[in-house]
Design a protein around this motif. Sequence first.
Motif, PDB file in Angstrom:
ATOM      1  N   PHE B 185       0.831  -1.194   0.000  1.00  0.00           N
ATOM      2  CA  PHE B 185       0.000   0.000   0.000  1.00  0.00           C
ATOM      3  C   PHE B 185       0.870   1.251   0.000  1.00  0.00           C
ATOM      4  CE2 PHE B 185      -2.717   3.326   1.694  1.00  0.00           C
ATOM      5  CZ  PHE B 185      -3.867   3.150   0.938  1.00  0.00           C
ATOM      6  N   ARG B 187       0.900   5.622  -1.506  1.00  0.00           N
ATOM      7  CA  ARG B 187       0.032   6.690  -2.007  1.00  0.00           C
ATOM      8  C   ARG B 187       0.596   7.362  -3.243  1.00  0.00           C
ATOM      9  NH1 ARG B 187      -2.672   8.307   3.206  1.00  0.00           N
ATOM     10  NH2 ARG B 187      -0.679   8.998   3.973  1.00  0.00           N
ATOM     11  N   GLY B 261       0.567   7.881   8.064  1.00  0.00           N
ATOM     12  CA  GLY B 261      -0.560   7.247   8.724  1.00  0.00           C
ATOM     13  C   GLY B 261      -0.257   6.946  10.187  1.00  0.00           C
ATOM     14  N   TYR B 265      -4.276   3.374  11.912  1.00  0.00           N
ATOM     15  CA  TYR B 265      -4.562   3.238  10.478  1.00  0.00           C
ATOM     16  C   TYR B 265      -3.779   2.071   9.900  1.00  0.00           C
ATOM     17  CZ  TYR B 265      -4.679   4.625   5.509  1.00  0.00           C
ATOM     18  OH  TYR B 265      -4.829   4.658   4.146  1.00  0.00           O
ATOM     19  N   ARG B 266      -2.516   1.927  10.316  1.00  0.00           N
ATOM     20  CA  ARG B 266      -1.699   0.815   9.799  1.00  0.00           C
ATOM     21  C   ARG B 266      -2.272  -0.533  10.253  1.00  0.00           C
ATOM     22  NH1 ARG B 266       2.679   4.646   9.758  1.00  0.00           N
ATOM     23  NH2 ARG B 266       3.810   4.425   7.777  1.00  0.00           N
ATOM     24  N   HIS B 268      -5.343  -1.216  10.750  1.00  0.00           N
ATOM     25  CA  HIS B 268      -6.482  -1.451   9.876  1.00  0.00           C
ATOM     26  C   HIS B 268      -6.007  -1.927   8.499  1.00  0.00           C
ATOM     27  CE1 HIS B 268     -10.207  -0.872   7.699  1.00  0.00           C
ATOM     28  NE2 HIS B 268      -9.575  -0.040   6.878  1.00  0.00           N
ATOM     29  N   LEU B 269      -5.006  -1.220   7.962  1.00  0.00           N
ATOM     30  CA  LEU B 269      -4.479  -1.604   6.645  1.00  0.00           C
ATOM     31  C   LEU B 269      -4.002  -3.047   6.647  1.00  0.00           C
ATOM     32  CD1 LEU B 269      -2.251   1.367   5.363  1.00  0.00           C
ATOM     33  CD2 LEU B 269      -4.323   0.453   4.313  1.00  0.00           C
ATOM     34  N   VAL B 272      -6.864  -5.425   6.126  1.00  0.00           N
ATOM     35  CA  VAL B 272      -7.443  -5.342   4.771  1.00  0.00           C
ATOM     36  C   VAL B 272      -6.496  -5.957   3.742  1.00  0.00           C
ATOM     37  CG1 VAL B 272      -8.185  -3.740   2.965  1.00  0.00           C
ATOM     38  CG2 VAL B 272      -8.796  -3.298   5.360  1.00  0.00           C
ATOM     39  N   LEU B 273      -5.203  -5.584   3.847  1.00  0.00           N
ATOM     40  CA  LEU B 273      -4.225  -6.069   2.868  1.00  0.00           C
ATOM     41  C   LEU B 273      -3.991  -7.566   3.018  1.00  0.00           C
ATOM     42  CD1 LEU B 273      -1.639  -3.130   3.095  1.00  0.00           C
ATOM     43  CD2 LEU B 273      -3.332  -3.509   1.286  1.00  0.00           C
TER      44      LEU B 273
END
Lengths: 158, 284
Positions: B185, B187, B261, B265-266, B268-269, B272-273
């Motif tokens: 991930f 940006r 982040g 947030y990490r 959460h990532l 998801v990842l």
Amino acid sequence: MTRITVTVDGTRYTDDVEPRTLLVQYLRDRLGKVGTVVGCDTGNCGACTVHLDGRSVKSCQLLAVQTDGHEVTTIEGLANGATLHPMQEAFRDCHALQCGFCTPGMIMQAVDLVTENPHPTEAEVREGLEGNLCRCTGYHNIVKAVQQGAGAMSGGQS
Amino acid sequence: MIPATFEYVAPTSVDEALAALAESGDDAKVIAGGQSLLPVLKMRLNAPSVVIDLGRVDGLRGISVDGSDLVIGAMTTHHEIANSPLVREHAGVLADAVSQVADAQVRHRGTIGGSLAHADPAGDYGAPILALGASMVITGSGGSRTVAADDYFTDLFETAVGEGELLTSVRIPSHGGAGSAYEKFVRVAQQWAIVAVAATVRVADGHIAEAAIGLTNMGSTPLRARGVEEALRGRPVTADAVREAASRAAEGTNPPSDLNGSAEYRRHLATVLTARAVLKAAGG
Ligand SMILES: Cc1cc2nc3c(=O)[nH]c(=O)nc-3n(C[C@H](O)[C@H](O)[C@H](O)COP(=O)(O)OP(=O)(O)OC[C@H]3O[C@@H](n4cnc5c(N)ncnc54)[C@H](O)[C@@H]3O)c2cc1C
Ligand code: FES
Ligand code: FES
């Protein structure tokens, strides 16, 4: 001082250099090849891209002594006499530059990309130029130029 | 920016390189691709008096198969690894990850040995190396020893490679036939991972027979998501089952908070990842 022998744009040079000399410094300050420029000096922008033994590298991220016995090609070695390289011609033709600062590095990376992948898609061009930043053009015409240059390099109409 | 002065040594064998290291002690730095070391020297965060170039050492470069292991020499470049049919066949997740390192120019110079010795927790080698259960071959004047991936990364930028030693190769047990994915991930283009997840998965009869998950940038070292691996075993390859198992991805992690982040947030990532990577690897 360390003695190095390097072939740059087809000419063999033997020089004594301080080991801490960066390749880009050697090219510009010793050999006068100022076509290769320094943008960020941190390995991020790609403006200083040259070819080492035929593959693209960032010349601000390399010591001149590491190239001893090897072959370097800069933007100044691409044209064949007065005839521009097809990728240079395509950049001119497509207006792929504004200030022109990123152009030497863009063209050197574009040539590397097309050598490996003769018919890149738009997405492949954008990914292949990931290490080259342009502050002016928005990349659109650069991508067009690389695809046109690719066609010309493989012998098609430019 | 120009580095401080140093003496340059260019050995042509591992023995010569080790002798040069022994002679200069902790005042020496080894240079591989230079893509991490040169910025450090240019900013003068480090000023070694001797730089030992591994670029001319025979036998440190190349990819081969030895029995059931894939063996990659320390000086093999990212570009060579990302494009090697042997790596694709036996260690797919490594090819997935390494093709996403930096940009083409950096991949032409940077090496597996330099990346694993530098051990940046945001680097893209650690997670696949953990997921593949690789071993690092470390060579010193007394000979070579082998360190398992789980014991290799000791702290932020710290590894099991000791003073006077070199990382000489990486051995990876073949994962032929396993599915793989590396979900990174970022940006912007050419960015270090904010978080990334490496997954290698074997599926039998629509169920996950075996899964190994490595996490990038979720702590001071790359980490293995053992809780997820356990939860996945025997589960069907469905989005719901995989997501449920992946919800454990942040267990035991200690991610950084920075401009890209927050730690939250990490975390959460990571979940998801992980779900994305496992589903992709399982072909689901
Ligand atoms: C613009 C840019 C973007 C980047 N983005 C990413 C990215 O997205 N993901 C990623 O993973 N990496 C990224 N990198 C880092 C890159 O992958 C480097 O190539 C890598 O971290 C270091 O490898 P190297 O061969 O260049 O090592 P070097 O820079 O030569 O060495 C790094 C360190 O390891 C030591 N060392 C090297 N080889 C050995 C050895 N064999 N034994 C013992 N010690 C050794 C050196 O002494 C030094 O301390 C990026 C780099 C740049 C410049
Ligand atoms: S000047 Fe070398 S990458 Fe920017
Ligand atoms: S044309 Fe100005 S930076 Fe690209």
